[in-house]
Design an enzyme around this catalytic site. Structure first.
Site, PDB file in Angstrom:
ATOM      1  N   LYS A 224       0.847  -1.199   0.000  1.00 24.65           N
ATOM      2  CA  LYS A 224       0.000   0.000   0.000  1.00 24.65           C
ATOM      3  C   LYS A 224       0.880   1.246   0.000  1.00 24.65           C
ATOM      4  O   LYS A 224       1.853   1.316   0.732  1.00 24.65           O
ATOM      5  CB  LYS A 224      -0.932  -0.009   1.218  1.00 24.65           C
ATOM      6  CG  LYS A 224      -2.036  -1.052   1.128  1.00 24.65           C
ATOM      7  CD  LYS A 224      -2.989  -0.966   2.303  1.00 24.65           C
ATOM      8  CE  LYS A 224      -4.053  -2.060   2.251  1.00 24.65           C
ATOM      9  NZ  LYS A 224      -5.037  -1.873   1.170  1.00 24.65           N
TER      10      LYS A 224
ATOM     11  N   ARG B  59     -10.252 -11.938   0.931  1.00 26.72           N
ATOM     12  CA  ARG B  59     -11.113 -12.953   0.313  1.00 26.72           C
ATOM     13  C   ARG B  59     -10.474 -14.333   0.347  1.00 26.72           C
ATOM     14  O   ARG B  59     -11.160 -15.340   0.353  1.00 26.72           O
ATOM     15  CB  ARG B  59     -11.451 -12.519  -1.119  1.00 26.72           C
ATOM     16  CG  ARG B  59     -10.265 -12.420  -2.030  1.00 26.72           C
ATOM     17  CD  ARG B  59     -10.567 -11.604  -3.272  1.00 26.72           C
ATOM     18  NE  ARG B  59     -10.687 -10.174  -2.999  1.00 26.72           N
ATOM     19  CZ  ARG B  59     -11.026  -9.250  -3.893  1.00 26.72           C
ATOM     20  NH1 ARG B  59     -11.286  -9.595  -5.134  1.00 26.72           N
ATOM     21  NH2 ARG B  59     -11.102  -7.980  -3.553  1.00 26.72           N
TER      22      ARG B  59
END
Ligand code: BES
Ligand code: ZN
Ligand code: ZN
Length: 469
Positions: free
Chosen positions: A244, A318
Site C-alpha cells: 500500500k 477474500r
C-alpha cells in the site's frame, strides 16, 4: 463532585407539575421545548439537563437515532464541563425503547481508547432511575454495550499489541464462562489443513496465522442447521508485495474488524441466551511482506482444492474468508453463512461511513429481517446485486480463478470470489467504510465503531423470535 441530573421530559404538559423546577425554570424549559431544542441546561444551583422526547420523529427507528445523538451531545457537553457522574431520571418518557436508546448511547459514547495515553480521561459513570425500564433490561443493555466497546477496543489496538495468535487468545478470554466453546487450531493442524488461502497470505509474515472456531450451542436451539459467521482477521494489511502506498496503510490495523465483530456477536448471543445454534469462524494473519511473500502470478490451492491465480496480493481478505467458508461448507452444514469483512475500498467509496455494502445469494428470506435490524440499530445496509455476469471478472488463464477483478464494482467481485466456495444461503457484509472514523460522529468514534455488531445482535434477536412462531 457536582451532582448532575439528566431528566427525560415529554414537553410542556409534563412540566407544570414537575417538582424539579421552580415556576420560572419551568417556563424557561417549556420555551426551550417549544423552540425545537433537543435538550436544555439549568446549571444552578444543581446541574440539571432537561431532555425532550423527540415528538416530531414519527418513525420509531428515527426517534431512537435522534435520542442516541442527543444523548451523545449531552455526554460530550458534560465531559467538556469536567462533569463525570450523572443520574438519569426517566419520569414520563413512557416509551421503554427510546429510554433504552438513550442509555445505550451513553454507554457507547463513554468509550475512548486510552490504552497508550499516559494521562487517561476520567471515566464517565451514570446511574439510571427509570419507571419504565426495569433493572434487568438496564443491565442487559449495559452488558451488550460492553461487548460493543470491547470489540472497538480490539479494533483500536495496534498490530504491535495484537497479532493473529493474540487475536485467537482474545477470542478465548472469558468465553467458557459465557457458555461459548472456543477451539483454536494448533500450528500443526493449521499447517496440514490445506487452507492455502490463509497460509498463502501468511507466507510473507514472520508471525504465525491462527484459525479460531467459536460455538454457541444452547440446549434447545430453534434451528436445526447452524448459522455460520466468518470474520476477516487481517491484523495488519500492508498489502503484501502490492504494498500500500501513500496513506492507504495508515489505518490497516483495523483490517481485523470483521473478526472483532464475529467475536462480539458470539458473546452477545450468549449474553442474551438466544435459542439459536451459531458458529463463528475467525481466520487470521497479517499481510506483510518478506522474501517468502506471495507474488503476482503465483497459484495457490485453497481448502476445497480450487486453484487461485494471485493477480494482486492486496486482495488478501477474500483468500482467508474463502478457506473458512469452504471449511464451513464441507464440515458444518450451514443454514446460512454470513461473512463480515473490511474487504474493499469500493464498498467504502460507494457508501462512505453511513452504511454496510451488503450482497447476498439465495438468502432473500433473511433480507427483510436484516434491513429492519439495520433501521432499528441505525447500522444500515444497502444490498448490491450479485449478477452472474460479474463472474467473468474472475476468469483466469492459468488457474481455476484469479483473486482480483479489473477494479470495477470491486465489492461485488470480491463477494463473487467468496461465493464460489459455498452453495449455502450466503450474505456478505463489506464493512470497509464504517469501522473506523477519524472524526467523531455522535456516539460513533473517533476510532473504531464496531459498526455491524448491534445490527447482527438485533438480527439474531428477531430471527429467534421468528423461528419460535
Ligand atoms: N483491507 C483492504 C480494504 C480496505 C480499504 C479496508 C479501506 C478498509 C479501508 C483490502 O484488503 C484491500 O486492500 N482491498 C483492495 C482490493 C483490490 C486490490 C482488489 C482495495 O479495495 O483496493
Ligand atoms: Zn488488502
Ligand atoms: Zn485487507
Amino acid at each position: 463532585m457536582k451532582k448532575v441530573s439528566i431528566i427525560l421530559l415529554r414537553g410542556d404538559d409534563s412540566l407544570s407539575g414537575c417538582r424539579r423546577f421552580t415556576e420560572e425554570e419551568a417556563g424557561y424549559v417549556a420555551r426551550k421545548a417549544a423552540s425545537d431544542a433537543d435538550y436544555c441546561v439549568l446549571p444552578f444551583p444543581e446541574y440539571r439537563i432537561a431532555v425532550f422526547y423527540p415528538i416530531k420523529e414519527t418513525q420509531k427507528s428515527q426517534r431512537w437515532e435522534k435520542v442516541r445523538r442527543t444523548a451523545s451531545d449531552i455526554l460530550h457537553l458534560l465531559q467538556k464541563e469536567k462533569l463525570y457522574e450523572a443520574e438519569v431520571l426517566d419520569e414520563d418518557w413512557a416509551d421503554t425503547a427510546s429510554v433504552e436508546a438513550f442509555v445505550e448511547s451513553l454507554h457507547l459514547s463513554s468509550y475512548s481508547f486510552s490504552e497508550f495515553k499516559t494521562e487517561k480521561k476520567p471515566a464517565f459513570s451514570f446511574h439510571v432511575v427509570s419507571e419504565y425500564m426495569e433493572e434487568g433490561r438496564l443491565r442487559l443493555t449495559e452488558r451488550l454495550c460492553a461487548e460493543v466497546n470491547r470489540a472497538k477496543y480490539l479494533v483500536d489496538l495496534p498490530f504491535s499489541a495484537l497479532n493473529a495468535v493474540q487475536l485467537a487468545e482474545w477470542a478465548q478470554k472469558g468465553a467458557s464462562e459465557l457458555g461459548l466453546e472456543v477451539k483454536v487450531w494448533s500450528e500443526e493442524a493449521l499447517a496440514s489443513s490445506g487452507m492455502g488461502g490463509l497460509l498463502g497470505v501468511n507466507k510473507g509474515s514472520v508471525d504465525k496465522p491462527s484459525f479460531t472456531e467459536i460455538e454457541y450451542r444452547p440446549a434447545a436451539p430453534k434451528n436445526k442447521k447452524p448459522v455460520v459467521l466468518v470474520g476477516k482477521g487481517v491484523v495488519f494489511d500492508a498489502g503484501g508485495m502490492n504494498i500500500k502506498t501513500g496513506n492507504y496503510m495508515e489505518d490497516m490495523k483495523t483490517d481485523m474488524a470483521g473478526a472483532a465483530l464475529v467475536i462480539g456477536i458470539m458473546r452477545s448471543l450468549a449474553v442474551l441466551g438466544l435459542p439459536l445454534h451459531v458458529k463463528g469462524l475467525v481466520p487470521a494473519t497479517d499481510n506483510r511482506l518478506n522474501g517468502n511473500a506471495l507474488v503476482c502470478g503465483d497459484v495457490i490451492r485453497m481448502y476445497d482444492g480450487t486453484t487461485v491465480e494471485i493477480t494482486n496480493t492486496d486482495a488478501e481478505g477474500r483468500l482467508l474468508l474463502a478457506d473458512a467458508v469452504a471449511y464451513a461448507q464441507k464440515n458444518l452444514d450451514p443454514a446460512l453463512i454470513v461473512t463480515m469483512a473490511t474487504l474493499t475500498g469500493a464498498a467504502s467509496r460507494a457508501l462512505g461511513s453511513e452504511g454496510i455494502a451488503a450482497m447476498q445469494e439465495e438468502a432473500d428470506a433473511y433480507v427483510p429481517l436484516l434491513q429492519q435490524a439495520g433501521e432499528d440499530t441505525h447500522e444500515r445496509l444497502c444490498f448490491f446485486p450479485m449478477w452472474k455476469e460479474y463472474e467473468k471478472e474472475l476468469e483466469s488463464g492459468v488457474a481455476d480463478i484469479k483473486n482480483c477483478g479489473n477494479g470495477a464494482a470491486g465489492m461485488i467481485t470480491a463477494a463473487k470470489f467468496i461465493r464460489r466456495f459455498t452453495t449455502a444461503p450466503f450474505v456478505h457484509l463489506d464493512v470497509a467504510g464504517v469501522e473506523y472514523l477519524h472524526r467523531r460522529d455522535a456516539y460513533r468514534g473517533p476510532g473504531a465503531t464496531a459498526f455491524g455488531l448491534r445490527l447482527m445482535t438485533e438480527f439474531f434477536r428477531m430471527l429467534a423470535q421468528q423461528e419460535m412462531k
